[in-house]
Design a protein around this motif. Structure first.
Motif, PDB file in Angstrom:
ATOM      1  N   GLU A  22       0.834  -1.198   0.000  1.00 44.81           N
ATOM      2  CA  GLU A  22       0.000   0.000   0.000  1.00 44.81           C
ATOM      3  C   GLU A  22       0.872   1.254   0.000  1.00 44.81           C
ATOM      4  N   PHE A  23       0.369   2.307  -0.667  1.00 45.48           N
ATOM      5  CA  PHE A  23       1.141   3.538  -0.849  1.00 45.48           C
ATOM      6  C   PHE A  23       0.274   4.749  -0.519  1.00 45.48           C
ATOM      7  N   ASN A  24       0.944   5.848  -0.210  1.00 48.49           N
ATOM      8  CA  ASN A  24       0.264   7.106   0.082  1.00 48.49           C
ATOM      9  C   ASN A  24       0.899   8.236  -0.715  1.00 48.49           C
ATOM     10  N   TYR A  25       0.129   8.808  -1.629  1.00 49.23           N
ATOM     11  CA  TYR A  25       0.487  10.013  -2.373  1.00 49.23           C
ATOM     12  C   TYR A  25       1.883   9.900  -3.004  1.00 49.23           C
ATOM     13  N   LYS A  72      -6.539   5.389  -5.443  1.00 48.86           N
ATOM     14  CA  LYS A  72      -6.967   6.785  -5.575  1.00 48.86           C
ATOM     15  C   LYS A  72      -5.922   7.514  -6.397  1.00 48.86           C
ATOM     16  N   GLU A  82      -0.910  11.784  -8.430  1.00 44.08           N
ATOM     17  CA  GLU A  82      -0.421  11.098  -7.245  1.00 44.08           C
ATOM     18  C   GLU A  82      -1.353   9.940  -6.908  1.00 44.08           C
ATOM     19  N   SER A  84      -2.507   6.597  -4.413  1.00 46.05           N
ATOM     20  CA  SER A  84      -2.525   5.946  -3.109  1.00 46.05           C
ATOM     21  C   SER A  84      -3.303   4.655  -3.267  1.00 46.05           C
ATOM     22  N   THR A  85      -2.937   3.638  -2.511  1.00 51.54           N
ATOM     23  CA  THR A  85      -3.633   2.360  -2.580  1.00 51.54           C
ATOM     24  C   THR A  85      -3.896   1.849  -1.170  1.00 51.54           C
ATOM     25  N   ALA A  86      -4.964   1.052  -1.021  1.00 55.59           N
ATOM     26  CA  ALA A  86      -5.296   0.477   0.277  1.00 55.59           C
ATOM     27  C   ALA A  86      -6.157  -0.754   0.082  1.00 55.59           C
ATOM     28  N   SER A 161     -10.565  10.031   1.631  1.00 55.41           N
ATOM     29  CA  SER A 161      -9.255  10.659   1.812  1.00 55.41           C
ATOM     30  C   SER A 161      -8.226   9.657   2.327  1.00 55.41           C
ATOM     31  N   LEU A 162      -8.642   8.848   3.295  1.00 54.92           N
ATOM     32  CA  LEU A 162      -7.718   7.901   3.920  1.00 54.92           C
ATOM     33  C   LEU A 162      -7.826   6.502   3.338  1.00 54.92           C
ATOM     34  N   GLU A 164      -9.969   4.256   4.100  1.00 57.41           N
ATOM     35  CA  GLU A 164     -10.269   3.340   5.187  1.00 57.41           C
ATOM     36  C   GLU A 164     -11.775   3.117   5.251  1.00 57.41           C
TER      37      GLU A 164
END
Length: 658
Positions: A22-25, A72, A82, A84-86, A161-162, A164
């Motif tokens: 998982e990644f963020n921005y 995202k 940018e 993000s993955t979750a 946004s998160l 989650e």
């Protein structure tokens, strides 16, 4: 267990090497071209990220039996995109994590694959949230909220946004479909594969099905026999197949259900009652030999804690069977419910029954194709004015379309004089078994998918076949082919003029397939532009993204960009996931920009959406109601030791994450 390798797979080996990291921005890098200066908003993608046991060579059912992973993509003009993955970490996600092989819970509580589901005999069915992403909002603020769905689990709202999970929608409102005698904390919740949100009326609709025990008993019987008595099952099944001569596909299917459902009657002769697995069988597969039909309920949500529901009836006031895969569309005055047969659950499971046996696989594959080609689609129209909260039931207007329909959407929100115009795909399988990815001696590997513009008269209940038009094109058997994207304006008088098709072209049975994207003019039902990818480029998904400023010279559905997610090689050692950006008004000229990142890796894409602006919750949602829901479910388990074990499992591994 069947291992798939590069020589066996029709699709790139990279499908099996999906990253669960998982990644963020993280900013994507520009490989070619320039980033558009007038794109904006955010794109969300749901993809399949495997499960906990997917390591190295994957089992045959791991392709579509996977956890959902949300991507995202924030579109930054003149800068980059940018990502993000979750992973979608539902309560059952943590329960499966705790019951993996080698844990103290492994023996009695672990989840195992059952076709496209993951099932634990004592815990229930995994809600993998790998289905549709649906933006929605209530009130004057049109900042998008997001929900994620799964056809055998309740939908969840996520924090966009998160990324989650925020809360389960309609906790305690769903009609559950138990697969055993005893209560389970994660019961199956069968609902629409394609729900719908009306942005004008701000109403979300889905269909909840209470499945008949006869079908579930047949499915579980087949797989328990395969596990404990595979050779005996093969002998019984071979005898059954040899007896079937000149039998219609529908009759043969009904006989198959009876055949598998009656297997438990033969168990005493096999001393099954003495075996260690009898308790599992009794808990999981026992059911009444009732041929009673399933019941279907229409659910509406407008932001309340509890969902409003109506049981669906036919014109005579009889309950509608919920068997089949439901897809929904809506217009100003009507809901359109599409039900294509009742063959999906058992049919998909059977394709995974003996995948290594060519004779069985060919038989089930041929039967399934004949059913898809011969069955009709039952469309039920619901007049939205009938949806009064005091009513418990609502009558529907049935319309039969003499072919198998898949995805569908309304081409216009208004329905003047009761005329509804839909765009649908035909000759489409609701779920795609992993066996469709394997080479086969069947002659059905290449077929024609039809994109159909169909007209319904809601006042008379007629299907106006003479006014329907088709756009056929050759395609492989894949949900990527007939899924389509479209731009839906948020105004009350929107009208869709163009859609973009993900296709696969093959000139003959020998040549290799080539991915393509097609701009279809739905008024003329003709292709305005086509772009063909090279043979080593595999198209995963496309999404329309509008420009920030409108160009009045273009229709809204061409005034933007197409974002195509592609795999660049069939070799797992060198593949890369990239995003190619096309000008929707000049599709055939090719991509204007290519984006990538070494860590950017997606698997099978199931859904994507674009939103202009996100709703950011000011505070986290309360999980007390959800936790109380599970506490009450566990308290109803009659077996004391099982109840104590599951309670401890939840306290140690589930509750601390919420």
């Amino acid at each position: 267990m069947l291992n798939l390798n590069k020589s066996e797979v029709m699709y790139p080996q990279s499908l099996f090497d999906t990253s669960r990291k998982e990644f963020n921005y993280i900013a994507l890098r520009v490989k070619e071209g320039k980033i558009p200066t007038d794109w904006y908003g955010l794109m969300f993608v749901n993809s399949l990220a495997g499960n906990f046991t997917w390591q190295g060579d994957c089992p045959s059912n791991a392709l579509l039996n996977s956890n959902g992973m949300i991507l995202k993509l924030e579109l930054l003009a003149n800068k980059s995109a940018e990502f993000s993955t979750a992973l979608m970490r539902t309560p059952c996600f943590y329960a499966e994590e705790a019951t993996l092989q080698g844990s103290i819970w492994d023996r009695f509580y672990r989840f195992t694959p059952l076709s496209n589901l993951r099932v634990s005999i004592k815990l229930g069915v995994r809600n993998q949230l790998n289905g549709a992403i649906i933006p929605f909002w209530f009130g004057q603020n049109k900042q998008a909220r997001l929900m994620v769905t799964f056809p055998a689990g309740a939908p969840f709202e996520i924090n966009p946004s998160l990324l989650e999970l925020r809360e389960m929608i309609g906790v305690g409102s769903w009609h559950e479909s138990p697969v055993g005698e005893e209560e389970q904390p994660f019961p199956a919740v069968l609902n629409a594969l394609q729900p719908v949100f009306d942005p004008i009326a701000q109403e979300f609709f889905t269909v909840n099905v209470a499945e008949s025990s006869r079908m579930l008993s047949a499915v579980t019987a087949a797989f328990h026999w395969r596990e404990y008595y595979p050779q005996v099952l093969k002998e019984h099944l071979s005898q059954f197949i040899q007896q079937q001569v000149n039998v219609s596909p529908c009759s043969l299917f009904d006989q198959l259900v009876d055949f598998f459902a009656s297997l438990k009657e033969k168990l005493p002769s096999l001393n099954f009652f003495r075996s260690s697995s009898f308790k599992k069988w009794r808990l999981f597969a026992k059911g009444k030999d009732s041929a009673s039909l399933s019941k279907a309920y229409l659910f509406r949500w407008k932001g309340e804690s509890a969902l409003k529901q109506w049981q669906l009836l036919d014109e005579q006031g009889n309950p509608i069977s919920g068997n089949g895969i439901w897809r929904l569309a809506c217009t100003k005055d009507y809901l359109i419910l599409s039900c294509t047969g009742c063959y999906s659950l058992l049919g998909e499971c059977l394709l995974s029954l003996f995948p290594e046996e060519e004779s069985f696989r060919s038989f089930f594959e041929s039967l399934r194709l004949e059913l898809l080609n011969s069955q009709a689609t039952h469309i039920y129209l619901v007049c939205r004015k009938q949806l009064h909260e005091k009513n418990k039931q609502v009558r529907t207007l049935p319309i039969i379309v003499p072919e198998c329909l898949g995805n569908l959407t309304a081409l216009a929100y208004d329905n003047p004089n009761g005329i509804i115009t839909l765009l649908a795909t035909s000759s489409h399988q609701p779920f795609v078994s992993p066996q469709w990815f394997l080479p086969s001696k069947s002659q059905h590997q290449i077929r024609h998918i039809k994109i159909k513009q169909m007209v319904l008269d809601a006042l008379t209940g007629e299907y106006l076949a003479q006014e329907s038009r088709y756009f056929p094109f050759s395609a492989m058997q894949s949900p990527l082919i007939d899924a389509f994207t479209y731009f839906q304006s948020l105004s009350a008088n929107y009208s869709i003029t163009h859609v973009y098709l993900k296709g696969c072209s093959q000139e003959n049975a020998i040549s290799q397939q080539r991915s393509c994207v097609i701009c279809l003019n739905v008024q003329a039902m003709e292709a305005e532009e086509i772009y063909f990818f090279e043979q080593n480029i595999h198209l995963w998904s496309i999404q329309f993204v509008p420009r920030r400023l409108a160009n009045t010279a273009l229709p809204p559905t061409k005034n933007g960009y197409l974002l195509a997610i592609v795999k660049t090689s069939s070799d797992s050692s060198s593949y890369c996931t990239e995003i190619w950006v096309f000008d929707a008004a000049h599709l055939s000229k090719g991509p204007i920009c290519k984006l990538f990142h070494p860590d950017f890796s997606l698997g099978w894409v199931t859904s994507s959406v674009w939103v202009e602006e996100l709703f950011t919750p000011s505070s986290p949602a309360s999980d007390q109601k959800l936790m109380q829901f599970y506490h009450d479910k566990i308290a109803k388990i009659r077996h004391k030791v099982t109840r104590q074990d599951i309670s401890l499992l939840f306290k140690q591994h589930v509750y601390p994450n919420f």
